[in-house]
Write a protein that holds these residues in place. Structure first.
Motif, PDB file in Angstrom:
ATOM      1  N   VAL A   9       0.851  -1.191   0.000  1.00  0.00           N
ATOM      2  CA  VAL A   9       0.000   0.000   0.000  1.00  0.00           C
ATOM      3  C   VAL A   9       0.886   1.240   0.000  1.00  0.00           C
ATOM      4  O   VAL A   9       2.059   1.172   0.349  1.00  0.00           O
ATOM      5  N   THR A  10       0.286   2.352  -0.435  1.00  0.00           N
ATOM      6  CA  THR A  10       0.929   3.653  -0.260  1.00  0.00           C
ATOM      7  C   THR A  10       0.236   4.350   0.898  1.00  0.00           C
ATOM      8  O   THR A  10      -0.986   4.504   0.888  1.00  0.00           O
ATOM      9  N   THR A  11       1.025   4.738   1.892  1.00  0.00           N
ATOM     10  CA  THR A  11       0.478   5.531   2.988  1.00  0.00           C
ATOM     11  C   THR A  11       0.956   6.965   2.813  1.00  0.00           C
ATOM     12  O   THR A  11       1.927   7.218   2.102  1.00  0.00           O
ATOM     13  N   ALA A  12       0.260   7.888   3.433  1.00  0.00           N
ATOM     14  CA  ALA A  12       0.681   9.291   3.358  1.00  0.00           C
ATOM     15  C   ALA A  12       0.174  10.025   4.584  1.00  0.00           C
ATOM     16  O   ALA A  12      -0.836   9.639   5.189  1.00  0.00           O
ATOM     17  N   ARG A  13       0.884  11.077   4.934  1.00  0.00           N
ATOM     18  CA  ARG A  13       0.426  11.980   5.984  1.00  0.00           C
ATOM     19  C   ARG A  13      -0.618  12.914   5.381  1.00  0.00           C
ATOM     20  O   ARG A  13      -0.539  13.261   4.189  1.00  0.00           O
ATOM     21  N   LEU A  14      -1.600  13.292   6.184  1.00  0.00           N
ATOM     22  CA  LEU A  14      -2.705  14.120   5.682  1.00  0.00           C
ATOM     23  C   LEU A  14      -2.734  15.456   6.402  1.00  0.00           C
ATOM     24  O   LEU A  14      -2.261  15.575   7.541  1.00  0.00           O
ATOM     25  N   ASP A  15      -3.339  16.443   5.735  1.00  0.00           N
ATOM     26  CA  ASP A  15      -3.649  17.683   6.448  1.00  0.00           C
ATOM     27  C   ASP A  15      -5.032  17.520   7.085  1.00  0.00           C
ATOM     28  O   ASP A  15      -5.635  16.439   7.031  1.00  0.00           O
ATOM     29  N   GLU A  16      -5.525  18.593   7.681  1.00  0.00           N
ATOM     30  CA  GLU A  16      -6.769  18.507   8.435  1.00  0.00           C
ATOM     31  C   GLU A  16      -7.946  18.055   7.572  1.00  0.00           C
ATOM     32  O   GLU A  16      -8.871  17.407   8.056  1.00  0.00           O
ATOM     33  N   ARG A  17      -7.894  18.428   6.280  1.00  0.00           N
ATOM     34  CA  ARG A  17      -8.988  18.046   5.370  1.00  0.00           C
ATOM     35  C   ARG A  17      -8.730  16.733   4.644  1.00  0.00           C
ATOM     36  O   ARG A  17      -9.429  16.380   3.708  1.00  0.00           O
ATOM     37  N   TRP A  18      -7.708  16.003   5.037  1.00  0.00           N
ATOM     38  CA  TRP A  18      -7.358  14.704   4.466  1.00  0.00           C
ATOM     39  C   TRP A  18      -6.703  14.813   3.086  1.00  0.00           C
ATOM     40  O   TRP A  18      -6.732  13.861   2.304  1.00  0.00           O
ATOM     41  N   ARG A  19      -6.162  16.004   2.776  1.00  0.00           N
ATOM     42  CA  ARG A  19      -5.367  16.090   1.545  1.00  0.00           C
ATOM     43  C   ARG A  19      -3.962  15.597   1.863  1.00  0.00           C
ATOM     44  O   ARG A  19      -3.450  15.815   2.968  1.00  0.00           O
ATOM     45  N   VAL A  20      -3.344  14.930   0.868  1.00  0.00           N
ATOM     46  CA  VAL A  20      -2.014  14.348   1.073  1.00  0.00           C
ATOM     47  C   VAL A  20      -0.982  15.452   1.246  1.00  0.00           C
ATOM     48  O   VAL A  20      -0.976  16.430   0.495  1.00  0.00           O
TER      49      VAL A  20
END
Lengths: 425, 85
Positions: A222-233
């Motif tokens: 899988v690709t994981t990513a950190r998100l901002d408050e609105r769930w944008r990568v």
């Protein structure tokens, strides 16, 4: 005419059946599963010990689907091994009806989510609790909400490694002091989950999500990513992680079709009820997740109220206070685990949104506007699951109301042969 | 109990679902989709999504996660849309 009919043998339905029976009414308890308990209290099917014995006065119809509800509280049932053929057909007229079918996992679509090895969080729990199998060897749990924690524990309990638990939000509990106070009784349970994660050295990361799944004919990474408050990568935070199973949950979708078929009014995507759990239809009550996502304790409290009310018995004020308090906690939980709209940016043109009919995002965008036209031109929501899986996402992506897919006059698939009267053949 | 899985007779235990047995044997997919021919197995695990369909005793479109195995059941993969045999 049957007395009180309860649909669903989960926390709400079991409590409703017991309360109505204690009030002196005959109760028919209907459930699709072979064993009582519902999802949260799912019993181990390989162990015959019964955790939920029936009180006197309750008849349990197991392996029974309600495939249609007619106005006037008439229910059409099919009893027998899923999914037929040869199930026994029966019609029941309920003097009072309690609708407690619960909810199922909501999963937002993302690239690769149709690969075998990607499961809902609830599936991982059901397989571990009910069948003693882990859905993989190295399992990642991702999404949002407190439900991810018992899922991780269940997967560990079934003997698998949990690579991490990824929570897409960073719950801002300090903004909800009143709701938190109402849920203090749940603190030991929460601590128990965190202790289990710590003991197995399972990392718990917030503002992190799975944004894509990869593999040829099954999940490989899988690709994981950190998100901002609105769930944008957050650009540059993408990482590859090798796992053979992924369990995802982004909250829950109420199972509304029976209430809709019975004519019950909805509000905000849930069945509207008064303090006695009465719906807008006389003689029809609703309890549990169909009235608002709130967990097993709230469902059981609502069920007890609904059972008493359906039996015509008085409801103790103490019970009504308990429902109100648990609802405050549920509302606070909901507010600190919102679904950020940035998930739309995880999609590609080819991402399948409707799994059944294999409708890609591209086709959804090209479809005609309006719920009915959109279904007919794209086929989204027209497959075997009838939009249960994709409906919430399609509604979000296309600007439709959240319950745009809730009307399903045929509430469960039926084989035509099962509708033929043998004497008329 | 003995049940047949894609032509091979194997042991199952009472209370086991078709999906429980397949997953316990390491299988992750046992159906292909009608349009894309893509492999599918369990997704929701609670009877909602209809992804885990199998053919049981010649009858297609049976949800593997909901169907309890019975002694002598013959289970096989489902290839797209199938008619009862």
């Amino acid at each position: 005419m049957s007395s009180v009919v309860v649909v669903g043998a989960g926390p709400a339905g079991l409590a409703a059946a017991a309360a109505a029976a204690r009030a002196g009414r005959d109760v028919l308890l209907i459930d699709a599963e072979s064993r009582r308990g519902g999802q949260y209290h799912r019993q181990d099917l390989l162990d015959t010990t019964e955790r939920f014995p029936l009180p006197p006065g309750v008849e349990h119809l197991a392996e029974t689907v309600v495939w249609a509800v007619e106005p006037g509280r008439r229910l059409h049932l099919l009893t027998g091994p899923a999914d037929g053929p040869g199930r026994r057909r029966r019609t029941v007229d309920a003097a009072a009806l309690v609708i407690a079918p619960g909810a199922h996992d909501r999963v937002l679509p993302f690239p690769g989510w149709t690969l075998p090895g990607v499961y809902t969080a609830g599936a991982a729990q059901a397989m571990a609790k009910g069948q003693r199998v882990a859905v993989g060897r190295r399992v990642l749990v991702a999404g949002t909400g407190p439900f991810l924690l018992p899922v991780a524990r269940a997967v560990l309990g079934a003997g698998a490694e949990v690579a991490a638990v990824l929570e897409a939000n960073r719950p801002r509990w300090h903004t909800e002091p009143r709701g938190l106070a109402a849920g203090l009784a749940k603190a030991p349970e929460l601590l128990g989950y965190l202790r289990t994660l710590a003991k197995h050295r399972v990392p718990y990361r917030t503002r992190t999500a799975v944004i894509a799944a990869h593999g040829a004919d099954r999940l490989e990474s899988v690709t994981t990513a950190r998100l901002d408050e609105r769930w944008r990568v957050r650009p540059g935070t993408e990482r590859e992680l090798e796992v053979d199973a992924l369990c995802v949950g982004h909250g829950f979708t109420p199972r509304l079709e029976l209430a809709v078929a019975a004519g019950c009014a909805l509000s905000g995507g849930f069945v509207s009820v008064d303090p006695a759990q009465r719906t807008s239809v006389p003689g029809v009550y609703a309890a549990g997740e169909v009235t608002g996502i709130g967990g097993a304790d709230l469902a059981a409290a609502e069920g007890a109220v609904a059972g008493l009310a359906a039996a015509g018995a008085p409801v103790p004020p103490r019970l009504l206070r308990r429902v109100r308090s648990l609802r405050r906690f549920a509302a606070a939980l909901d507010r600190v685990h919102p679904v950020g709209d940035g998930w739309r940016e995880w999609l590609t043109d080819d991402t399948l949104i409707c799994r059944c009919e294999e409708v890609p995002y591209r086709a959804l965008r090209a479809a005609a506007p309006g719920a009915r036209a959109l279904r007919l031109t794209s086929r989204a929501g027209l497959g075997l699951c009838q939009g249960r899986t994709c409906g919430a996402a399609v509604a979000d992506l296309c600007g439709l109301p959240g319950d745009a897919f809730a009307r399903r006059p045929i509430a469960a698939p039926v084989r035509l042969g099962e509708l033929i009267d043998e004497e008329n053949e | 109990m003995r049940v047949e899985l894609d032509g091979e007779w194997v042991t199952a235990v009472p209370g086991q679902t078709v999906a429980g047995l397949l997953l316990a044997r390491g299988r992750v997919s046992w159906r292909t989709t009608r349009a894309g021919g893509a492999p599918r197995g369990v997704f929701c695990g609670i009877g909602v999504c209809h992804d885990c369909l199998v053919v049981v005793n010649g009858v297609p479109d049976v949800r593997a996660c909901q169907r309890l195995l019975a002694d002598g059941d013959r289970v096989r993969c489902q290839d797209g849309a199938e008619l009862p045999s």
